[in-house]
Design a protein around this motif. Structure first.
Motif, PDB file in Angstrom:
ATOM      1  N   ASP A 186      -8.900 -11.071  19.318  1.00  0.00           N
ATOM      2  CA  ASP A 186      -8.973 -10.331  18.049  1.00  0.00           C
ATOM      3  C   ASP A 186      -7.531 -10.316  17.510  1.00  0.00           C
ATOM      4  N   LYS A 187      -7.280 -11.033  16.662  1.00  0.00           N
ATOM      5  CA  LYS A 187      -6.117 -11.287  15.845  1.00  0.00           C
ATOM      6  C   LYS A 187      -5.679  -9.952  15.269  1.00  0.00           C
ATOM      7  N   ASP A 188      -4.219  -9.674  15.450  1.00  0.00           N
ATOM      8  CA  ASP A 188      -3.598  -8.608  15.116  1.00  0.00           C
ATOM      9  C   ASP A 188      -4.338  -7.326  15.193  1.00  0.00           C
ATOM     10  N   CYS A 240       3.254  -7.482  21.256  1.00  0.00           N
ATOM     11  CA  CYS A 240       1.832  -7.563  21.391  1.00  0.00           C
ATOM     12  C   CYS A 240       1.112  -7.376  20.018  1.00  0.00           C
ATOM     13  N   ARG A 241       0.408  -8.271  19.620  1.00  0.00           N
ATOM     14  CA  ARG A 241      -0.085  -8.495  18.339  1.00  0.00           C
ATOM     15  C   ARG A 241      -1.642  -8.329  18.571  1.00  0.00           C
ATOM     16  N   ASP A 242      -2.141  -9.354  19.522  1.00  0.00           N
ATOM     17  CA  ASP A 242      -3.513  -9.695  19.442  1.00  0.00           C
ATOM     18  C   ASP A 242      -4.149  -9.093  20.822  1.00  0.00           C
ATOM     19  N   ILE A 298      -1.537  -4.496  15.722  1.00  0.00           N
ATOM     20  CA  ILE A 298      -0.638  -4.240  14.583  1.00  0.00           C
ATOM     21  C   ILE A 298      -1.554  -3.439  13.614  1.00  0.00           C
ATOM     22  N   LYS A 299      -2.911  -3.640  13.429  1.00  0.00           N
ATOM     23  CA  LYS A 299      -3.665  -2.649  12.852  1.00  0.00           C
ATOM     24  C   LYS A 299      -4.169  -1.412  13.414  1.00  0.00           C
ATOM     25  N   THR A 333       5.556  -0.509  16.955  1.00  0.00           N
ATOM     26  CA  THR A 333       5.145  -1.771  17.736  1.00  0.00           C
ATOM     27  C   THR A 333       5.220  -1.749  19.215  1.00  0.00           C
TER      28      THR A 333
END
Length: 150
Positions: free
Chosen positions: A121-123, A140-142, A126-127, A132
Motif C-alpha cells: 500500500d504505497k504511501d 517508513c512510507r509504504d 505518509i497519508k 514522519t
C-alpha cells in the motif's frame, strides 16, 4: 506465559500499543472494532496483539507489540502463533498483517511464521500519519501487506 483476551472493563496497555503504532487515533479506531489480547508473565503485561475482523473469511492481525525489556525472548513469535491459532478457531480462512517497509525485523518475523508478502500500500504512512516515522534509518512510507491462508 498466559495469553488472554482483554475484558471490556480492562484498560488496554496503551504504552505497549504505542510501541507498534505511534497514532493514538489509529489505535483507538481498531481497538473499538477488534479483539485485544494480552500476554502476561508473573502478573505483568509483556505483550499485546489485536485481531480485527475484515470480512466473514478474513481477519487482520494488528499491533503486535512486546515490552522493550522482554524483546528477543520469542514472545512476539508466540503472540503471532497464538493469533493464527485463534483466527483459525474462529473460522477465518485468511489472516493478514501489515507492517512498514522500514520494519525489517517484523517483516522477517512474519515470514518466519508463514506469512507471504501479497501487496504494498504505497504511501500509506505518509497519508495516514502526521509525523514522519523512521526505523532502521529508513523512512517508513509504504505498508507491506502479508497474508497467511489458514
Amino acid at each position: 506465559m498466559n495469553i488472554q483476551r482483554l475484558q471490556l472493563s480492562e484498560e488496554p496497555p496503551m504504552d505497549l500499543l504505542l510501541l507498534a503504532d505511534p497514532s493514538k487515533e489509529q489505535i483507538a479506531s481498531y481497538l473499538n472494532r477488534g479483539q485485544c489480547y494480552i500476554a502476561t508473565e508473573a502478573g505483568k503485561i509483556v505483550g499485546v496483539y489485536v485481531l480485527l475482523p475484515i470480512s466473514p473469511d478474513k481477519i487482520e492481525l494488528k499491533n503486535v507489540a512486546v515490552d522493550e525489556n522482554e524483546q528477543g525472548k520469542g514472545i512476539g513469535k508466540e503472540l503471532i502463533h497464538h493469533a493464527i491459532k485463534n483466527a483459525r478457531s474462529q473460522g477465518y480462512r485468511t489472516i493478514e498483517v501489515g507492517t512498514g517497509n522500514s520494519s525489517i525485523g517484523q517483516l522477517a518475523l512474519y515470514q518466519k511464521c508463514g506469512f507471504r508478502i501479497t501487496a504494498i500500500d504505497k504511501d500509506f504512512f505518509i497519508k495516514n500519519y502526521d509525523e514522519t516515522i523512521v526505523e532502521n534509518g529508513i523512512v517508513c512510507r509504504d505498508m507491506v501487506r502479508l497474508t497467511l491462508e489458514l
